[in-house]
Scaffold this motif. Structure first.
Motif, PDB file in Angstrom:
ATOM      1  N   GLU A  32       0.355  -2.115  -8.810  1.00  0.00           N
ATOM      2  CA  GLU A  32      -0.684  -1.085  -8.853  1.00  0.00           C
ATOM      3  C   GLU A  32      -0.278   0.181  -8.095  1.00  0.00           C
ATOM      4  N   ARG A  33       0.340   0.005  -6.921  1.00  0.00           N
ATOM      5  CA  ARG A  33       0.637   1.177  -6.092  1.00  0.00           C
ATOM      6  C   ARG A  33       1.939   1.858  -6.486  1.00  0.00           C
ATOM      7  N   ALA A  34       2.959   1.083  -6.821  1.00  0.00           N
ATOM      8  CA  ALA A  34       4.266   1.667  -7.124  1.00  0.00           C
ATOM      9  C   ALA A  34       4.479   1.879  -8.619  1.00  0.00           C
ATOM     10  N   VAL A  35       4.445   0.804  -9.383  1.00  0.00           N
ATOM     11  CA  VAL A  35       4.768   0.898 -10.808  1.00  0.00           C
ATOM     12  C   VAL A  35       3.749   1.754 -11.551  1.00  0.00           C
ATOM     13  N   ILE A  36       2.456   1.448 -11.338  1.00  0.00           N
ATOM     14  CA  ILE A  36       1.406   2.208 -12.017  1.00  0.00           C
ATOM     15  C   ILE A  36       1.069   3.483 -11.237  1.00  0.00           C
ATOM     16  N   GLY A  37       0.953   3.365  -9.923  1.00  0.00           N
ATOM     17  CA  GLY A  37       0.578   4.516  -9.108  1.00  0.00           C
ATOM     18  C   GLY A  37       1.558   5.669  -9.201  1.00  0.00           C
ATOM     19  N   LEU A  38       2.854   5.363  -9.249  1.00  0.00           N
ATOM     20  CA  LEU A  38       3.881   6.401  -9.380  1.00  0.00           C
ATOM     21  C   LEU A  38       4.287   6.615 -10.834  1.00  0.00           C
ATOM     22  N   ASN A  39       3.658   5.849 -11.728  1.00  0.00           N
ATOM     23  CA  ASN A  39       3.954   5.915 -13.166  1.00  0.00           C
ATOM     24  C   ASN A  39       5.435   5.645 -13.442  1.00  0.00           C
ATOM     25  N   LEU A  40       5.992   4.656 -12.718  1.00  0.00           N
ATOM     26  CA  LEU A  40       7.395   4.306 -12.928  1.00  0.00           C
ATOM     27  C   LEU A  40       7.609   3.660 -14.289  1.00  0.00           C
ATOM     28  N   CYS A  41       6.549   3.026 -14.807  1.00  0.00           N
ATOM     29  CA  CYS A  41       6.597   2.465 -16.148  1.00  0.00           C
ATOM     30  C   CYS A  41       5.295   2.826 -16.848  1.00  0.00           C
TER      31      CYS A  41
END
Length: 212
Positions: A32-41
């Motif tokens: 939630e915080r990294a992958v989605i939060g930073l829109n990495l994917c």
């Protein structure tokens, strides 16, 4: 959703100690915080919101047992509807603490996918707390694109990847964009996301992912 190896005392202990829940909570927080939060994917949010991500905590302490878990989850993913389970995250908090060992293990997983005739149907992506791209330094923030709280295998459907790419034609540019995002964030910014491991089973990582 969780899964443990049947009749496994270590799996039972993992669940009884509450460590299984912690591993899943840490992984969801990272998602939630990294992958989605930073829109990495850009494809992750949809399956997460729909509850189509299956979380599995392996109790394996050795490579052969973990490989058996991967086999089981590959078969399970192939047998279930994508609407119910689009993808699986298999976390291994009790083994593969060394990234080089994990990197060697990926070849066994690739061979397994081919032996099950899933080549072109399913694939596995690999993430690790100490993931390091070739040609980088260990502390390069760019490595964080593939860093997770625990050694993690991401089981994906090729069909789902094709659909996602169809609606995001610049998919090839995602990796370069992610590097730019992380370099802008910096190591301090990444640490402030607080997406490290809380489960102490390795005894070598604190919440920032640094060795103790």
């Amino acid at each position: 959703m969780t899964s443990t190896t049947p009749d496994s005392s270590s799996a039972t202990l993992l669940a009884q100690d509450g460590l299984e829940a912690i591993v899943i909570e840490d992984t969801v927080r990272w998602l939630e915080r990294a992958v989605i939060g930073l829109n990495l994917c850009p494809f992750a949010k949809g399956v997460h919101v729909k509850g189509q991500v299956h979380y599995v905590v392996s109790a394996a302490t050795e490579a052969d047992t973990l490989l058996a878990d991967v086999r089981r989850e590959l078969l399970a993913l192939s047998d279930i509807s994508p609407e119910v389970r689009d993808t699986t995250l298999l976390m291994a908090p009790r083994c593969m603490a060394d990234f080089l060992d994990f990197n060697d293990f990926t070849a066994l997983v690739d061979d397994l996918v081919q032996s099950l005739d899933f080549d072109g149907l399913l694939q596995v992506a690999f993430f690790h707390p100490q993931f390091q791209f070739a040609g980088t330094q260990l502390d390069d923030v760019s490595n964080c694109t593939n860093r997770t709280p625990y050694p993690t295998l991401h089981l994906l459907r090729e069909e789902s990847i094709d659909r996602a790419v169809a609606v995001f034609p610049e998919a090839d540019a995602i990796f370069e964009r992610n590097i730019e995002v992380l370099e802008g964030l910096g190591t301090q910014g990444w640490a402030e996301l607080d997406v490290g491991a809380r489960c102490p089973v390795h005894g070598v990582m604190d919440r920032s992912g640094e060795g103790k």
